[in-house]
Design an enzyme around this catalytic site. Structure first.
Site, PDB file in Angstrom:
ATOM      1  N   SER A 178      29.040  21.692  32.571  1.00  0.00           N
ATOM      2  CA  SER A 178      28.279  21.133  31.451  1.00  0.00           C
ATOM      3  C   SER A 178      27.571  22.229  30.668  1.00  0.00           C
ATOM      4  CB  SER A 178      27.237  20.150  31.993  1.00  0.00           C
ATOM      5  OG  SER A 178      26.277  19.823  31.019  1.00  0.00           O
ATOM      6  N   LYS A 215      24.755  20.798  38.051  1.00  0.00           N
ATOM      7  CA  LYS A 215      26.037  21.146  37.447  1.00  0.00           C
ATOM      8  C   LYS A 215      26.322  22.648  37.588  1.00  0.00           C
ATOM      9  CE  LYS A 215      28.373  18.570  35.721  1.00  0.00           C
ATOM     10  NZ  LYS A 215      29.403  17.677  36.345  1.00  0.00           N
ATOM     11  N   TYR A 255      19.546  17.785  36.644  1.00  0.00           N
ATOM     12  CA  TYR A 255      20.956  17.545  36.329  1.00  0.00           C
ATOM     13  C   TYR A 255      21.670  18.861  36.025  1.00  0.00           C
ATOM     14  CZ  TYR A 255      25.102  16.412  33.616  1.00  0.00           C
ATOM     15  OH  TYR A 255      26.393  16.376  33.139  1.00  0.00           O
ATOM     16  N   ALA A 285      37.317   6.399  37.269  1.00  0.00           N
ATOM     17  CA  ALA A 285      37.067   5.114  36.615  1.00  0.00           C
ATOM     18  C   ALA A 285      35.997   5.246  35.537  1.00  0.00           C
ATOM     19  CB  ALA A 285      36.625   4.068  37.644  1.00  0.00           C
ATOM     20  N   GLY A 286      35.478   6.457  35.363  1.00  0.00           N
ATOM     21  CA  GLY A 286      34.407   6.684  34.403  1.00  0.00           C
ATOM     22  C   GLY A 286      34.921   7.047  33.019  1.00  0.00           C
ATOM     23  N   ALA A 316      33.648  13.442  39.069  1.00  0.00           N
ATOM     24  CA  ALA A 316      32.585  12.587  39.596  1.00  0.00           C
ATOM     25  C   ALA A 316      31.230  13.281  39.515  1.00  0.00           C
ATOM     26  CB  ALA A 316      32.888  12.211  41.043  1.00  0.00           C
ATOM     27  N   ARG A 322      23.501  19.868  18.314  1.00  0.00           N
ATOM     28  CA  ARG A 322      24.411  19.941  19.452  1.00  0.00           C
ATOM     29  C   ARG A 322      25.843  20.016  18.923  1.00  0.00           C
ATOM     30  NH1 ARG A 322      19.930  20.253  21.036  1.00  0.00           N
ATOM     31  NH2 ARG A 322      18.917  19.160  22.792  1.00  0.00           N
ATOM     32  N   ASP A 338      32.372   6.626  47.537  1.00  0.00           N
ATOM     33  CA  ASP A 338      31.502   7.670  46.994  1.00  0.00           C
ATOM     34  C   ASP A 338      32.093   9.042  47.266  1.00  0.00           C
ATOM     35  OD1 ASP A 338      28.968   9.558  47.033  1.00  0.00           O
ATOM     36  OD2 ASP A 338      28.342   7.693  46.062  1.00  0.00           O
ATOM     37  N   GLY A 378      35.887  10.399  40.114  1.00  0.00           N
ATOM     38  CA  GLY A 378      35.234   9.825  38.936  1.00  0.00           C
ATOM     39  C   GLY A 378      36.228   9.290  37.932  1.00  0.00           C
TER      40      GLY A 378
END
Length: 374
Positions: free
Chosen positions: A124, A188, A184, A11-12, A79, A252, A58, A9
């Site tokens: 996360s 994680k 999600y 390039a994120g 990623a 948050r 991927d 990941g």
């Protein structure tokens, strides 16, 4: 001594900043990234660091992953498919990329010869579900999601499941039970737990960093399902009011991407982080309404936030980090809130108009069509 490092990941958003820091520090860096269309829209990001080597594939492609892993001593596994609301109707994709992608990496580490001496995994804060709370009568409480009847009545604050009193949010520490409320978040949690379990079993020092709400330059402006600062920025830049769920007082912990990078470098270097899950945040709660108001001011617009008084399925009320554990290893957030928001606004202001399109309403209609709002 120079290390060879793999950043999945890379390039994120977070990954690219991490790559910059590693290259700057003289490391040999390999990046594996599939250039997810929802993030990059078919474009090669202009910020890619030429000092790294790129493998565009991927994370679920085992052969490409094995090639990228060759000779690497450190792996930063960044990623992931990101987006809470979207994960609730793209279940297979989120579990495939996040859980199975991690499983592919771990499978290589236990079944192939390798040189990996450290694995750092991006976890996360979403895996907590609601944060940690205190009841004036009952003490510390770890509530689940608010009852649907309460939400339908637009009674937003979390109440004690025993006595019904409104609860006071406390800093959430790593010992809080995990009650993920979205696909999600579940993916994680799987990433984190699989990585720590394999790391311990095979003696591969592994660290799971539980990121709180990250903001900063390079945040995906094209993804309307994640990153409230980016979503609000696109709305405001297009002269549309930022839309806030509930009453806007939910809070948050917003942490700059630069501090996230510092935490990753610390995790790589510190043996004290090994086999641990560590919060990465500021320890400071900020309301969603305050985020909207600050960004409106920074963009110089005359807008008022639109408070929808609607609930989005899986949303929690309050969660901010207790950073005692990572602070003991030498971590301290260095980017002040106003400074970081100013940097974000300046970066967004430099992006071409085509890359700051407001996709919120389309995403919102999709959530409503799927009955994921109340």
């Amino acid at each position: 001594m120079r290390k060879k490092v793999l950043v999945t990941g890379g390039a994120g958003f977070v990954g690219s900043h991490l790559v910059d820091a590693l290259v700057r520090d003289g490391e040999e860096v390999v990046v594996l990234d599939n250039l997810e269309y929802q993030v990059h829209e078919g474009r090669l990001p202009g910020y890619l660091n030429p000092g790294a080597r790129y493998v565009f594939a991927d994370v679920t492609d085992g052969e490409a992953l094995e090639r990228a892993l060759e000779g690497c001593e450190v792996v930063f596994h960044e990623a992931a498919a990101v987006g809470v609301g979207q994960s609730m109707y793209q279940v297979e994709k989120y579990m495939r990329v996040n859980a199975i992608g991690t499983a592919k990496l771990l499978d290589l580490l236990v079944n192939r010869e390798h040189e990996v001496e450290k694995l750092v995994v991006a976890s996360s804060m979403s895996i907590y579900g609601e944060g940690k709370y205190e009841c004036a009568d009952c003490g510390v409480v770890y509530p689940r999601l608010r009852p649907r009847e309460q939400l339908a009545a637009r009674d937003w604050e979390v109440r004690c499941p025993t006595c019904g009193l409104a609860l006071k949010p406390l800093p959430t520490d790593e010992g809080k039970p995990l009650f993920p409320t979205s696909i999600y978040a579940m993916s994680k949690r799987d990433q984190e737990e699989m990585s720590l379990a394999i790391g311990k079993a095979y003696g591969i020092p592994t660290v799971a960093l539980r990121y709180f709400n990250i903001y900063g330059p390079r945040q995906a402006l094209s993804n309307p399902y994640t990153g409230v600062c980016a979503i609000f920025s696109c709305r405001i830049r297009n002269d549309n009011p930022p839309v806030i769920f509930e009453d806007g007082l939910q809070s948050r912990d917003f942490v700059s991407v630069h501090d996230i990078v510092r935490a990753n470098l610390l995790a790589m270097e510190s043996s004290g982080a090994d086999y641990k899950a560590l919060n990465v945040g500021t320890g400071r709660p900020t309301s969603i309404r305050e985020i909207a108001e600050v960004l409106i001011r920074l963009y110089g617009k005359r807008l008022e936030p639109e408070v929808s008084n609607k609930y989005r399925e899986g949303d929690i009320r309050h969660c901010y980090a207790d950073i005692t554990a990572i602070s003991a290893l030498g971590f301290a957030p260095q980017v002040a809130f106003e400074e970081g928001m100013q940097e974000l606004a300046e970066w967004v202001g430099l992006q071409p108009e085509c890359q700051v399109a407001d996709r919120f309403e389309k995403a919102q209609r999709e959530l409503e069509r799927r009955k994921l709002t109340l």
